[in-house]
Design an enzyme around this catalytic site. Structure first.
Site, short mmCIF file in Angstrom:
data_model
loop_
_atom_site.label_atom_id
_atom_site.label_comp_id
_atom_site.label_asym_id
_atom_site.label_seq_id
_atom_site.Cartn_x
_atom_site.Cartn_y
_atom_site.Cartn_z
N ASP A 63 -41.51 -1.48 -39.29
CA ASP A 63 -42.73 -0.92 -39.85
C ASP A 63 -43.59 -2.05 -40.41
O ASP A 63 -43.60 -3.15 -39.84
CB ASP A 63 -42.37 0.10 -40.94
CG ASP A 63 -43.35 1.26 -40.99
OD1 ASP A 63 -44.45 1.05 -41.54
OD2 ASP A 63 -43.02 2.33 -40.49
N HIS B 292 -46.69 2.07 -45.96
CA HIS B 292 -46.15 3.00 -44.96
C HIS B 292 -44.64 2.85 -44.83
O HIS B 292 -43.89 3.84 -44.90
CB HIS B 292 -46.86 2.75 -43.62
CG HIS B 292 -46.56 3.76 -42.57
ND1 HIS B 292 -45.59 3.56 -41.61
CD2 HIS B 292 -47.11 4.98 -42.30
CE1 HIS B 292 -45.56 4.60 -40.79
NE2 HIS B 292 -46.47 5.48 -41.19
N SER C 41 -44.72 10.13 -38.45
CA SER C 41 -44.19 8.96 -39.15
C SER C 41 -43.12 9.34 -40.16
O SER C 41 -42.25 8.53 -40.47
CB SER C 41 -45.31 8.23 -39.90
OG SER C 41 -46.10 7.47 -39.03
#
Length: 525
Positions: free
Chosen positions: A92, A130, A313
């Site tokens: 990520d 994220h 996600s």
């Protein structure tokens, strides 16, 4: 990294006093009656301060959600499975490695910083919003602080791949630490909401790395790749993306993970596709996902936690966490075993949806939901005693003949053209995956519908009429001239041999094109 921790559970006062009266000698050891030492997991994680907000782990109808529409995680915990001994790679933008709910579960010596070519992710943690939330969904610690991950005793390694993003790095991240990584989560991919066939990230280097991962890593049992299916659906009436338009999400070595809401319905953004494997709970209903956030004021919120994470996600790392539970239950499972168990134990969600069919092997499947919603409890139960179907060394494959009609696709015609190819003498009685390569040219590829029918009569909608955009506005042109590889999971356990049929139709006027050639390659046992 060894990661067994214990939790202190305070006893109810009445039980404590009862125990204290039972033969206590008043010595120093009496203080041990204040607590039990418990292994992580079981009921302890449901006492995490924010667990009540984590409907994806246990949905009791919070905020108008539908009770029971969750991932079945607590049943797996109750059986004693928390991901201990299993390593998950979080590929990520990095992880906040000092977060109170993550740091105990991170093997810092195996992280990788692609910006600085080091193992230290700390210098770039401000960019890891994220990835920090993704990590929390998979494996946040069960430590009495904040939230729990699906696999609270799993170990994580983090890679900040998305800060650099080159073909070489994309490939490297797929097999880095292959000696310890069992599960690789990838909540990233080609840009959404374009409607174009996009293989910009699925380079030959990346594909080779995925094949190396499933063929050779984890001592030959293979890394299991969870991949976000994509957030470009847009709406049911004005579709844009399909997961099969993404050359990573539709590759045979990964599982494309879709999303459902807390009402047990397709999240509006979650892309359809014949390549979908399973879905997992995410946002799109009345609640988002509660998980970890970058510390202080640098993430999605001013807190160390967010209650509004989501997308595929978030669905993908949930499945990655479930895989960790399965591998704790049975470390000998191959990548093929894991995929098969997930498919066969998935829960049929939104059962009245008209897209549900049983394929010819009797397996329910849906273009919105794949094989259904992941069920951790059912998956670990099957995993415990599962007889392996083998790894890559026993996987069979057989290509059909290539049909090369160079046939015009009739414009704005529901009848279109139908062409056939044949698979013979494959020895495959149980399909696990089908690749479909189609070479065509068209001035607006979004007009086209491609539907594949198996010898057993099951259909897979590979591409559906949709609009193309520039990211904001619908575009007047959407050309394609080349070869595209579609993937299909829907034929699981059907037979390979026989006639395969591809129907191509054009759903709008003015733009034209030609089907030049096509073929299928079937994988299975």
């Amino acid at each position: 990294m060894e990661n067994r921790r214990h939790k202190l559970l305070l006893l109810p006062s009445a039980l404590f006093l009862s125990l204290l009266s039972c033969g206590g000698g008043g010595g120093d050891d009496d203080s041990s009656l204040l607590f039990f030492l418990l292994a992580s997991g079981n009921g302890a994680c449901t006492a995490e301060p924010l667990f009540g907000d984590q409907w994806h782990l246990l949905n009791s109808g919070q905020s108008g959600g539908t009770s029971g529409e969750d991932a079945g995680v607590t049943g797996a915990w109750d059986a004693g499975y928390t991901g201990s001994g299993v390593t998950i790679a979080i590929v990520d933008d990095g992880i906040d490695i000092l977060h109170e709910d993550l740091r105990a579960n991170i093997n810092t010596s195996r992280n990788y910083n692609y910006v600085e070519s080091s193992t230290d992710l700390a210098p770039h943690f401000l960019y890891a919003t994220h990835g920090t939330s993704v990590a929390g969904v998979s494996a946040a610690d069960c430590n009495g602080k904040g939230v729990s991950g699906v696999a609270p005793d799993a170990t994580m390694v983090g890679y900040n791949l998305l800060l650099t993003n080159s073909d070489a790095n994309n490939a490297d991240a797929m097999t880095r630490n292959g000696d310890i990584v069992a599960v690789s989560n990838n909540s990233w991919g080609a840009p959404d909401l374009l409607g174009t066939l996009n293989d910009s990230l699925s380079s030959s280097l990346w594909r080779t790395a995925i094949l190396d991962g499933i063929n050779n890593q984890r001592n030959g049992k293979g890394i299991i790749y969870a991949w976000a299916a994509g957030n470009g659906q847009n709406s049911t009436t004005n579709r844009i993306d399909n997961s099969n338009y993404d050359g990573q999400a539709n590759f045979r070595g990964v599982m494309a993970i879709c999303a459902v809401s807390n009402a047990g319905k397709q999240s509006s953004y979650s892309e359809r596709g014949a390549n979908l494997w399973v879905c997992a709970p995410s946002n799109g209903g009345s609640l988002g996902i509660t998980t970890t956030d970058i510390r202080d004021n640098y993430g999605y919120t001013t807190s160390d936690y967010t209650d509004d994470f989501g997308g595929t996600s978030s669905a993908s790392p949930l499945v990655a966490g479930v895989v960790a539970l399965m591998l704790q239950a049975n470390p000998d499972l191959t990548w093929r075993d894991v995929r098969y168990i997930l498919a066969r134990t998935a829960r049929k969600v939104d059962p009245t949806d008209t897209d549900w069919i049983n394929n010819d092997a009797g397996i329910p499947v849906n273009h919105k939901y794949g094989f259904g919603v992941v069920d951790a409890s059912a998956a670990v139960t099957m995993a415990r005693t599962f007889t392996s179907i083998g790894g890559s060394s026993t996987l069979k494959s057989k290509a059909s003949n290539t049909d090369s009609p160079a046939a015009a696709i009739p414009d704005n015609d529901v009848n279109g053209i139908s062409r056939t190819v044949t698979v013979s003498s494959s020895g495959i009685t149980d399909i696990e995956w089908v690749d479909i390569e189609v070479t065509f040219v068209h001035t607006y590829a979004g007009d086209l519908n491609f539907v594949l029918t198996s010898p057993d009569g099951t259909t897979a909608h590979l591409s559906e009429k949709h609009v193309c955009t520039d990211g904001t506005n619908i575009t007047a042109t959407c050309p394609f001239n080349g070869t595209w590889r579609f993937g299909a999971a829907r034929f699981l356990d059907e037979t390979a041999d026989g006639t395969w049929t591809l129907k191509v139709t054009d759903g709008a006027a003015d733009d034209t094109g030609t089907l030049n050639s096509w073929s299928v390659t079937v994988y299975g046992r």
